[in-house]
Design a protein around this motif. Structure first.
Motif, PDB file in Angstrom:
ATOM      1  N   THR A   1       0.837  -1.191   0.000  1.00 39.27           N
ATOM      2  CA  THR A   1       0.000   0.000   0.000  1.00 39.27           C
ATOM      3  C   THR A   1       0.877   1.248   0.000  1.00 39.27           C
ATOM      4  O   THR A   1       1.765   1.382   0.849  1.00 39.27           O
ATOM      5  CB  THR A   1      -0.929   0.025   1.232  1.00 39.27           C
ATOM      6  OG1 THR A   1      -1.747  -1.145   1.205  1.00 39.27           O
ATOM      7  CG2 THR A   1      -1.807   1.255   1.237  1.00 39.27           C
TER       8      THR A   1
ATOM      9  N   ASP B   1       0.388   5.591  -0.729  1.00 38.56           N
ATOM     10  CA  ASP B   1      -0.430   6.747  -1.049  1.00 38.56           C
ATOM     11  C   ASP B   1       0.461   7.824  -1.648  1.00 38.56           C
ATOM     12  O   ASP B   1       1.626   7.958  -1.251  1.00 38.56           O
ATOM     13  CB  ASP B   1      -1.114   7.296   0.208  1.00 38.56           C
ATOM     14  CG  ASP B   1      -2.072   6.301   0.852  1.00 38.56           C
ATOM     15  OD1 ASP B   1      -2.531   5.378   0.149  1.00 38.56           O
ATOM     16  OD2 ASP B   1      -2.359   6.454   2.051  1.00 38.56           O
TER      17      ASP B   1
ATOM     18  N   THR C   1     -13.190   6.140  -8.054  1.00 40.85           N
ATOM     19  CA  THR C   1     -13.650   7.172  -7.127  1.00 40.85           C
ATOM     20  C   THR C   1     -14.039   6.577  -5.779  1.00 40.85           C
ATOM     21  O   THR C   1     -14.100   7.281  -4.786  1.00 40.85           O
ATOM     22  CB  THR C   1     -14.849   7.965  -7.701  1.00 40.85           C
ATOM     23  OG1 THR C   1     -15.891   7.050  -8.017  1.00 40.85           O
ATOM     24  CG2 THR C   1     -14.441   8.753  -8.932  1.00 40.85           C
TER      25      THR C   1
ATOM     26  N   ARG D   1     -13.704   2.679  -3.356  1.00 42.22           N
ATOM     27  CA  ARG D   1     -13.184   1.302  -3.274  1.00 42.22           C
ATOM     28  C   ARG D   1     -14.224   0.344  -3.828  1.00 42.22           C
ATOM     29  O   ARG D   1     -15.395   0.401  -3.462  1.00 42.22           O
ATOM     30  CB  ARG D   1     -12.875   0.942  -1.830  1.00 42.22           C
ATOM     31  CG  ARG D   1     -11.610   1.544  -1.324  1.00 42.22           C
ATOM     32  CD  ARG D   1     -11.246   0.941   0.028  1.00 42.22           C
ATOM     33  NE  ARG D   1      -9.942   1.399   0.440  1.00 42.22           N
ATOM     34  CZ  ARG D   1      -9.732   2.403   1.281  1.00 42.22           C
ATOM     35  NH1 ARG D   1     -10.753   3.036   1.810  1.00 42.22           N
ATOM     36  NH2 ARG D   1      -8.508   2.765   1.598  1.00 42.22           N
TER      37      ARG D   1
ATOM     38  N   THR E   1      -9.758  12.762  -3.529  1.00 38.56           N
ATOM     39  CA  THR E   1      -9.026  11.533  -3.255  1.00 38.56           C
ATOM     40  C   THR E   1      -9.623  10.407  -4.089  1.00 38.56           C
ATOM     41  O   THR E   1     -10.826  10.200  -4.095  1.00 38.56           O
ATOM     42  CB  THR E   1      -9.109  11.173  -1.758  1.00 38.56           C
ATOM     43  OG1 THR E   1      -8.549  12.236  -0.999  1.00 38.56           O
ATOM     44  CG2 THR E   1      -8.361   9.877  -1.470  1.00 38.56           C
ATOM     45  N   TYR E   2      -8.740   9.704  -4.790  1.00 40.68           N
ATOM     46  CA  TYR E   2      -9.126   8.541  -5.593  1.00 40.68           C
ATOM     47  C   TYR E   2      -8.468   7.300  -4.994  1.00 40.68           C
ATOM     48  O   TYR E   2      -7.532   7.399  -4.204  1.00 40.68           O
ATOM     49  CB  TYR E   2      -8.637   8.699  -7.035  1.00 40.68           C
ATOM     50  CG  TYR E   2      -9.305   9.817  -7.785  1.00 40.68           C
ATOM     51  CD1 TYR E   2     -10.448   9.589  -8.543  1.00 40.68           C
ATOM     52  CD2 TYR E   2      -8.795  11.107  -7.753  1.00 40.68           C
ATOM     53  CE1 TYR E   2     -11.063  10.614  -9.248  1.00 40.68           C
ATOM     54  CE2 TYR E   2      -9.399  12.142  -8.449  1.00 40.68           C
ATOM     55  CZ  TYR E   2     -10.532  11.884  -9.193  1.00 40.68           C
ATOM     56  OH  TYR E   2     -11.142  12.897  -9.884  1.00 40.68           O
ATOM     57  N   PHE E   3      -8.932   6.149  -5.423  1.00 39.79           N
ATOM     58  CA  PHE E   3      -8.345   4.877  -5.009  1.00 39.79           C
ATOM     59  C   PHE E   3      -7.752   4.216  -6.248  1.00 39.79           C
ATOM     60  O   PHE E   3      -8.393   4.147  -7.286  1.00 39.79           O
ATOM     61  CB  PHE E   3      -9.406   3.977  -4.368  1.00 39.79           C
ATOM     62  CG  PHE E   3     -10.016   4.608  -3.160  1.00 39.79           C
ATOM     63  CD1 PHE E   3      -9.411   4.460  -1.926  1.00 39.79           C
ATOM     64  CD2 PHE E   3     -11.160   5.379  -3.258  1.00 39.79           C
ATOM     65  CE1 PHE E   3      -9.949   5.075  -0.804  1.00 39.79           C
ATOM     66  CE2 PHE E   3     -11.709   5.997  -2.145  1.00 39.79           C
ATOM     67  CZ  PHE E   3     -11.098   5.846  -0.914  1.00 39.79           C
ATOM     68  N   TYR E   4      -6.510   3.766  -6.136  1.00 41.10           N
ATOM     69  CA  TYR E   4      -5.849   3.158  -7.289  1.00 41.10           C
ATOM     70  C   TYR E   4      -5.414   1.739  -6.964  1.00 41.10           C
ATOM     71  O   TYR E   4      -5.267   1.352  -5.797  1.00 41.10           O
ATOM     72  CB  TYR E   4      -4.634   3.993  -7.733  1.00 41.10           C
ATOM     73  CG  TYR E   4      -3.395   3.712  -6.914  1.00 41.10           C
ATOM     74  CD1 TYR E   4      -2.522   2.682  -7.266  1.00 41.10           C
ATOM     75  CD2 TYR E   4      -3.107   4.442  -5.771  1.00 41.10           C
ATOM     76  CE1 TYR E   4      -1.405   2.400  -6.503  1.00 41.10           C
ATOM     77  CE2 TYR E   4      -1.991   4.171  -5.012  1.00 41.10           C
ATOM     78  CZ  TYR E   4      -1.148   3.148  -5.379  1.00 41.10           C
ATOM     79  OH  TYR E   4      -0.047   2.861  -4.616  1.00 41.10           O
TER      80      TYR E   4
ATOM     81  N   LYS F   1      -1.631  -0.907  -4.120  1.00 40.72           N
ATOM     82  CA  LYS F   1      -2.887  -0.166  -4.060  1.00 40.72           C
ATOM     83  C   LYS F   1      -2.719   0.979  -3.077  1.00 40.72           C
ATOM     84  O   LYS F   1      -1.751   1.027  -2.311  1.00 40.72           O
ATOM     85  CB  LYS F   1      -4.038  -1.067  -3.631  1.00 40.72           C
ATOM     86  CG  LYS F   1      -3.915  -1.566  -2.201  1.00 40.72           C
ATOM     87  CD  LYS F   1      -5.078  -2.430  -1.818  1.00 40.72           C
ATOM     88  CE  LYS F   1      -4.910  -2.865  -0.360  1.00 40.72           C
ATOM     89  NZ  LYS F   1      -6.045  -3.613   0.126  1.00 40.72           N
TER      90      LYS F   1
ATOM     91  N   GLN G   1      -4.217   5.291  -2.077  1.00 39.90           N
ATOM     92  CA  GLN G   1      -4.975   6.472  -2.408  1.00 39.90           C
ATOM     93  C   GLN G   1      -4.106   7.423  -3.220  1.00 39.90           C
ATOM     94  O   GLN G   1      -2.913   7.544  -2.966  1.00 39.90           O
ATOM     95  CB  GLN G   1      -5.449   7.181  -1.146  1.00 39.90           C
ATOM     96  CG  GLN G   1      -6.408   6.352  -0.334  1.00 39.90           C
ATOM     97  CD  GLN G   1      -6.876   7.071   0.913  1.00 39.90           C
ATOM     98  OE1 GLN G   1      -6.774   8.283   1.025  1.00 39.90           O
ATOM     99  NE2 GLN G   1      -7.388   6.314   1.874  1.00 39.90           N
TER     100      GLN G   1
ATOM    101  N   PHE H   1      -4.121  11.384  -4.300  1.00 43.77           N
ATOM    102  CA  PHE H   1      -4.721  12.680  -4.043  1.00 43.77           C
ATOM    103  C   PHE H   1      -4.447  13.588  -5.233  1.00 43.77           C
ATOM    104  O   PHE H   1      -3.301  13.737  -5.648  1.00 43.77           O
ATOM    105  CB  PHE H   1      -4.145  13.304  -2.772  1.00 43.77           C
ATOM    106  CG  PHE H   1      -4.184  12.369  -1.583  1.00 43.77           C
ATOM    107  CD1 PHE H   1      -5.351  12.170  -0.873  1.00 43.77           C
ATOM    108  CD2 PHE H   1      -3.051  11.674  -1.200  1.00 43.77           C
ATOM    109  CE1 PHE H   1      -5.388  11.293   0.214  1.00 43.77           C
ATOM    110  CE2 PHE H   1      -3.068  10.806  -0.120  1.00 43.77           C
ATOM    111  CZ  PHE H   1      -4.252  10.621   0.592  1.00 43.77           C
TER     112      PHE H   1
END
Length: 112
Positions: free
Chosen positions: A4, A6, A43, A45, A86-89, A104, A106, A108
């Motif tokens: 993880t 960010d 946008t 999870r 904030t997006y989730f990738y 994975k 976040q 920004f």
């Protein structure tokens, strides 16, 4: 195991995202030159991907094909379409039989 991470980007700027494996894979997972990987942005999870970009082994890193180093290019035209939030990738391997999330977190999006 998924790593993880960010990070933040500025809207309307060019980016090269670099992802690497924590350790090289075993031979049973196949040659890294045969892996198909993709960066996906959501946008929420578990939501539908709003942006997908295929990655490729890094041409700028010696032995990228041995250590697992991939680059994903996000041009300014793509980052400019994103809203400030904030997006989730996820950075995923997408080969049949080996589908997996490698990283994975976040992402920004800010405006400078």
């Amino acid at each position: 195991m998924t790593e993880t991470q960010d990070f933040s980007i500025n809207k309307g700027c060019d980016y090269r995202l670099r992802f690497r494996l924590v350790q090289p894979p075993t031979a049973e997972l196949g040659s890294l030159t045969d892996w198909n990987v993709r960066f996906e942005l959501r946008t929420a999870r578990g939501g539908t991907a709003i942006l997908t970009v295929n990655g490729g082994l890094s041409a700028n890193v010696p032995n990228a094909d041995q250590f697992g180093v991939w680059d994903v290019t996000l041009p300014a035209a793509q980052t400019n379409t994103l809203t400030e939030k904030t997006y989730f990738y996820a950075f995923r391997r997408i080969d049949t039989g080996y589908v997996d999330v490698l990283s994975k977190g976040q992402m920004f999006v800010e405006k400078y």
